[in-house]
Motif scaffolding. Structure first.
Motif, PDB file in Angstrom:
ATOM      1  N   GLU A 194       0.813  -1.228   0.000  1.00 16.21           N
ATOM      2  CA  GLU A 194       0.000   0.000   0.000  1.00 16.21           C
ATOM      3  C   GLU A 194       0.839   1.268   0.000  1.00 16.21           C
ATOM      4  OE1 GLU A 194      -3.974  -1.518   2.329  1.00 16.21           O
ATOM      5  OE2 GLU A 194      -3.483   0.616   2.333  1.00 16.21           O
ATOM      6  N   ASN A 195       1.973   1.225   0.714  1.00 16.55           N
ATOM      7  CA  ASN A 195       2.855   2.407   0.747  1.00 16.55           C
ATOM      8  C   ASN A 195       3.369   2.744  -0.633  1.00 16.55           C
ATOM      9  OD1 ASN A 195       3.126   3.729   3.096  1.00 16.55           O
ATOM     10  ND2 ASN A 195       4.568   2.218   3.976  1.00 16.55           N
TER      11      ASN A 195
ATOM     12  N   THR B 217      -8.902   0.416  -2.397  1.00 18.99           N
ATOM     13  CA  THR B 217      -7.704   0.826  -1.645  1.00 18.99           C
ATOM     14  C   THR B 217      -7.178   2.146  -2.200  1.00 18.99           C
ATOM     15  OG1 THR B 217      -7.129  -1.477  -1.272  1.00 18.99           O
ATOM     16  CG2 THR B 217      -5.359   0.113  -0.993  1.00 18.99           C
ATOM     17  N   LEU B 218      -7.058   2.227  -3.503  1.00 20.24           N
ATOM     18  CA  LEU B 218      -6.510   3.437  -4.128  1.00 20.24           C
ATOM     19  C   LEU B 218      -7.381   4.666  -3.839  1.00 20.24           C
ATOM     20  CD1 LEU B 218      -4.453   4.807  -5.971  1.00 20.24           C
ATOM     21  CD2 LEU B 218      -5.754   3.990  -7.946  1.00 20.24           C
TER      22      LEU B 218
ATOM     23  N   LYS C  95       0.634   4.112  -2.816  1.00 28.17           N
ATOM     24  CA  LYS C  95       0.341   5.502  -2.449  1.00 28.17           C
ATOM     25  C   LYS C  95       1.408   6.435  -3.020  1.00 28.17           C
ATOM     26  CE  LYS C  95      -0.631   8.189   1.750  1.00 28.17           C
ATOM     27  NZ  LYS C  95       0.529   9.039   1.959  1.00 28.17           N
ATOM     28  N   GLN C  96       2.687   6.054  -2.839  1.00 29.61           N
ATOM     29  CA  GLN C  96       3.748   6.970  -3.297  1.00 29.61           C
ATOM     30  C   GLN C  96       3.806   7.031  -4.828  1.00 29.61           C
ATOM     31  OE1 GLN C  96       7.247   5.456  -1.306  1.00 29.61           O
ATOM     32  NE2 GLN C  96       7.894   4.221  -3.052  1.00 29.61           N
TER      33      GLN C  96
ATOM     34  N   LYS D  55      -8.792   5.495  -1.271  1.00 30.86           N
ATOM     35  CA  LYS D  55      -8.502   6.084   0.050  1.00 30.86           C
ATOM     36  C   LYS D  55      -7.404   7.143  -0.051  1.00 30.86           C
ATOM     37  CE  LYS D  55      -7.617   2.094   2.163  1.00 30.86           C
ATOM     38  NZ  LYS D  55      -7.159   1.162   3.144  1.00 30.86           N
ATOM     39  N   TYR D  56      -6.447   6.934  -0.984  1.00 33.02           N
ATOM     40  CA  TYR D  56      -5.287   7.827  -1.065  1.00 33.02           C
ATOM     41  C   TYR D  56      -5.414   8.866  -2.164  1.00 33.02           C
ATOM     42  CZ  TYR D  56      -3.401   3.600   1.072  1.00 33.02           C
ATOM     43  OH  TYR D  56      -3.204   2.510   1.854  1.00 33.02           O
ATOM     44  N   ALA D  57      -6.226   8.555  -3.168  1.00 35.99           N
ATOM     45  CA  ALA D  57      -6.138   9.342  -4.404  1.00 35.99           C
ATOM     46  C   ALA D  57      -6.713  10.736  -4.236  1.00 35.99           C
ATOM     47  CB  ALA D  57      -6.860   8.602  -5.529  1.00 35.99           C
ATOM     48  N   ARG D  58      -5.906  11.727  -4.547  1.00 40.99           N
ATOM     49  CA  ARG D  58      -6.381  13.108  -4.652  1.00 40.99           C
ATOM     50  C   ARG D  58      -7.045  13.230  -6.023  1.00 40.99           C
ATOM     51  NH1 ARG D  58      -3.407  17.318  -6.728  1.00 40.99           N
ATOM     52  NH2 ARG D  58      -1.431  16.221  -6.586  1.00 40.99           N
TER      53      ARG D  58
ATOM     54  N   TRP E 122       1.255   6.671  -6.839  1.00 37.00           N
ATOM     55  CA  TRP E 122       0.106   7.477  -7.277  1.00 37.00           C
ATOM     56  C   TRP E 122       0.389   8.964  -7.065  1.00 37.00           C
ATOM     57  CZ3 TRP E 122      -3.322   5.948 -10.533  1.00 37.00           C
ATOM     58  CH2 TRP E 122      -4.466   6.729 -10.773  1.00 37.00           C
ATOM     59  N   GLU E 123       1.016   9.273  -5.923  1.00 38.80           N
ATOM     60  CA  GLU E 123       1.354  10.687  -5.652  1.00 38.80           C
ATOM     61  C   GLU E 123       2.291  11.239  -6.724  1.00 38.80           C
ATOM     62  OE1 GLU E 123       0.807  10.587  -0.792  1.00 38.80           O
ATOM     63  OE2 GLU E 123       2.841  10.576  -1.635  1.00 38.80           O
TER      64      GLU E 123
END
Ligand SMILES: NC(=O)c1ccc[n+]([C@@H]2O[C@H](COP(=O)([O-])OP(=O)(O)OC[C@H]3O[C@@H](n4cnc5c(N)ncnc54)[C@H](OP(=O)(O)O)[C@@H]3O)[C@@H](O)[C@H]2O)c1
Length: 269
Positions: free
Chosen positions: A124-125, A158-159, A128-129, A161-164, A131-132
């Motif tokens: 997940e880390n 899952t994505l 997240k990174q 949750k993090y995606a702007r 995608w950022e």
């Protein structure tokens, strides 16, 4: 060419060309690169503007060369490439940034229309990174749209949750051996454009015979019926052919419509 509209308001052509065996010996996916991009050149000549490549195909640079030398304005193309999920590409933010910069260089362009994560990143880390990093390229205008490939519902949740910036596209397998209807329903409901890879693969002779009966109603071939079916249910298709006649026929999808009973027959192949 008809288009679909992505969640960010940008257009994506309904039909594009795959490229995963272009520029390779004996048209084999694992074949040695031989620099022969005549199939891509003929696809561009036939009118394909959505070009689907990936770092994993090893042919980004040759694809970039063909597009660059085509005489067609860059703005007319919709270039897609994909970042692999391996650590050598996404192990750190810096690596992911370098990977994207390399794609820009290979494709000889200052922006990429659609950049996908090729396969789910289970850590997940790292997801997240990565995608950022993709989001930061969107902020800079170097990528227009970002998305994923081969993501199932759980990966997308899952994505989320993090995606702007939410993924604009999920490129997934969809063909008669696996229509993937449930996932496509989820994508359409969540405003994520489904895109079918391998749209003309994994079809049996019996299935072809059944589809040819429908095709006869329109003077079309079985491939056109399959591709039309996908477009009619809201799915972008990226068929790939090395044959200029089949490339041409795979574009001729917009002068007929399948009826409800025909769609039902195709669904239950
Ligand atoms: N995201 C992913 O994980 C993923 C995975 C696989 C593929 N992809 C992408 O999806 C693209 C398309 O998938 P694909 O290349 O595997 O296969 P495909 O488009 O399903 O085509 C399969 C084969 O069908 C033949 N064909 C094409 N048009 C035809 C027609 N009208 N009638 C009969 N046969 C026809 C082609 O052979 P001929 O050359 O002889 O015409 C081709 O080798 C790839 O090139 C790649 O860009 C993505």
């Amino acid at each position: 060419m008809e288009n679909f509209i992505l969640s960010n308001g940008l257009k994506i052509p309904a039909v594009g060309t795959g490229t995963n065996t272009y520029g390779k010996e004996e048209n084999q996916y694992m074949g040695k690169l031989n620099g022969d991009f005549s199939a891509l050149n003929s696809a561009i000549k036939a009118g394909y503007r959505l070009i689907d490549t990936a770092i994993a195909y090893r042919n980004e640079a040759g694809v970039g060369e063909s597009v660059f030398n085509s005489g067609v304005a860059r703005a007319e193309f919709f270039l897609t490439t994909k970042i692999p999920a391996g650590d050598e590409y996404i192990g750190s933010k810096e690596l992911a940034r370098q990977t994207v910069e390399n794609s820009l260089k290979n494709l000889k362009t200052d922006y990429i229309d659609l950049y996908l994560i090729h396969f789910p990143i289970e850590d997940e880390n790292k997801l997240k990174q990565t995608w950022e990093v993709l989001e930061s390229f969107v902020d800079q205008g170097k990528i227009k749209s970002i998305g994923v490939s081969n993501f199932e519902v759980a990966h997308l949740e899952t994505l989320k949750k993090y995606a702007r910036i939410q993924p604009a596209v999920d490129q997934i397998q969809s063909n008669p051996s696996l229509w993937n209807q449930e996932l496509i329903d989820y994508l359409l409901k969540n405003n994520i454009q489904p895109e079918a890879w391998g749209p003309l693969s994994k079809i049996t002779d019996i299935q072809i015979k059944k589809i040819e009966k429908i095709a006869a109603n329109y003077g079309k071939n079985w491939g056109q019926i399959i591709l039309r079916y996908q477009i009619q249910r809201g799915v972008v298709v990226i068929p790939k052919s090395h044959d200029p006649r089949r490339q041409q026929s795979n574009l001729e999808l917009f002068d007929f419509s399948l009826t409800g009973p025909e769609v039902a027959a195709i669904e239950s192949l």
